[in-house]
Scaffold this motif. Structure first.
Motif, short mmCIF file in Angstrom:
data_model
loop_
_atom_site.label_atom_id
_atom_site.label_comp_id
_atom_site.label_asym_id
_atom_site.label_seq_id
_atom_site.Cartn_x
_atom_site.Cartn_y
_atom_site.Cartn_z
N MET A 1 30.38 51.09 42.49
CA MET A 1 30.08 49.83 43.14
C MET A 1 31.24 48.87 42.92
SD MET A 1 26.77 47.46 42.65
CE MET A 1 27.02 45.71 42.61
N THR A 2 31.63 48.19 43.95
CA THR A 2 32.75 47.24 43.89
C THR A 2 32.27 45.89 43.37
OG1 THR A 2 33.83 48.33 45.75
CG2 THR A 2 34.53 46.10 45.24
N ASN A 3 32.98 45.34 42.41
CA ASN A 3 32.69 44.00 41.91
C ASN A 3 33.54 42.99 42.65
OD1 ASN A 3 30.83 44.69 39.79
ND2 ASN A 3 32.58 45.49 38.66
N TYR A 4 32.95 41.85 42.98
CA TYR A 4 33.69 40.76 43.60
C TYR A 4 34.07 39.73 42.55
CZ TYR A 4 33.12 42.28 48.39
OH TYR A 4 33.21 42.97 49.56
N GLU A 5 35.34 39.36 42.54
CA GLU A 5 35.86 38.34 41.62
C GLU A 5 36.28 37.14 42.47
OE1 GLU A 5 39.16 40.28 39.76
OE2 GLU A 5 37.89 41.72 38.71
N PHE A 6 35.68 36.01 42.23
CA PHE A 6 36.01 34.82 43.01
C PHE A 6 37.21 34.12 42.39
CE2 PHE A 6 31.57 35.72 43.90
CZ PHE A 6 31.63 35.81 45.29
N VAL A 7 38.19 33.82 43.23
CA VAL A 7 39.44 33.19 42.79
C VAL A 7 39.65 31.87 43.55
CG1 VAL A 7 40.52 35.37 42.13
CG2 VAL A 7 40.81 34.53 44.45
N ASP A 8 40.48 31.00 42.98
CA ASP A 8 40.73 29.69 43.58
C ASP A 8 41.54 29.76 44.87
OD1 ASP A 8 39.32 28.34 41.60
OD2 ASP A 8 41.10 28.12 40.34
N SER A 9 42.46 30.72 44.95
CA SER A 9 43.28 30.79 46.16
C SER A 9 43.84 32.19 46.37
CB SER A 9 44.43 29.78 46.10
OG SER A 9 45.32 30.12 45.06
N LEU A 10 44.07 32.50 47.64
CA LEU A 10 44.74 33.73 48.06
C LEU A 10 45.63 33.35 49.24
CD1 LEU A 10 41.69 36.18 48.05
CD2 LEU A 10 43.66 36.31 46.53
N PRO A 11 46.71 34.06 49.47
CA PRO A 11 47.58 33.73 50.61
C PRO A 11 46.84 33.94 51.94
CG PRO A 11 48.71 35.19 49.07
CD PRO A 11 47.27 35.12 48.63
N ILE A 51 36.68 42.35 56.99
CA ILE A 51 37.62 42.67 55.91
C ILE A 51 36.88 43.21 54.69
CG2 ILE A 51 37.81 40.36 54.87
CD1 ILE A 51 40.68 42.83 55.51
N GLU A 52 35.67 42.69 54.44
CA GLU A 52 34.89 43.19 53.30
C GLU A 52 34.55 44.67 53.49
OE1 GLU A 52 31.57 40.53 53.02
OE2 GLU A 52 32.82 38.90 52.26
N GLN A 53 34.10 45.05 54.68
CA GLN A 53 33.76 46.45 54.95
C GLN A 53 34.98 47.35 54.79
OE1 GLN A 53 32.10 46.47 58.87
NE2 GLN A 53 30.23 45.42 58.25
N LEU A 54 36.11 46.90 55.30
CA LEU A 54 37.33 47.68 55.22
C LEU A 54 37.76 47.88 53.77
CD1 LEU A 54 39.74 49.02 56.69
CD2 LEU A 54 40.85 46.79 56.61
N LEU A 55 37.80 46.80 53.01
CA LEU A 55 38.25 46.90 51.61
C LEU A 55 37.27 47.70 50.77
CD1 LEU A 55 39.64 43.29 51.07
CD2 LEU A 55 40.96 45.40 51.43
N GLU A 56 35.97 47.51 50.98
CA GLU A 56 34.98 48.27 50.22
C GLU A 56 35.09 49.77 50.49
OE1 GLU A 56 31.05 46.72 50.79
OE2 GLU A 56 31.51 44.85 49.74
#
Length: 69
Positions: A1-11, A51-56
């Motif tokens: 199972m993929t964990n999601y990590e929330f970050v302040d910024s991404l390009p 993008i979530e489906q693709l990355l997962e």
């Protein structure tokens, strides 16, 4: 199972001026890089579920995600 990590910024790979050119929201961009033997995939899309489906599907341990407001 993929964990999601929330970050302040991404390009940003998709710019606001591109939105009108893709009214169905199908624009997805990826940037793949290799540094010190580690592969990083940065993704951006007009519709987050695309993008979530693709990355997962790649099976990572974690996906960093930025909350947009």
């Amino acid at each position: 199972m993929t964990n999601y990590e929330f970050v302040d910024s991404l390009p940003d790979l998709v710019q606001p001026e591109e939105y009108a050119d893709h009214p169905t929201g199908g624009l997805v961009r990826l940037r793949i890089s290799v540094e010190n033997g580690e592969i990083s995939i940065l993704g951006d899309a007009l519709r987050p579920e695309l993008i979530e489906q693709l990355l997962e599907a790649l099976g990572p341990d974690a996906i960093q995600q930025m909350l947009c407001g």
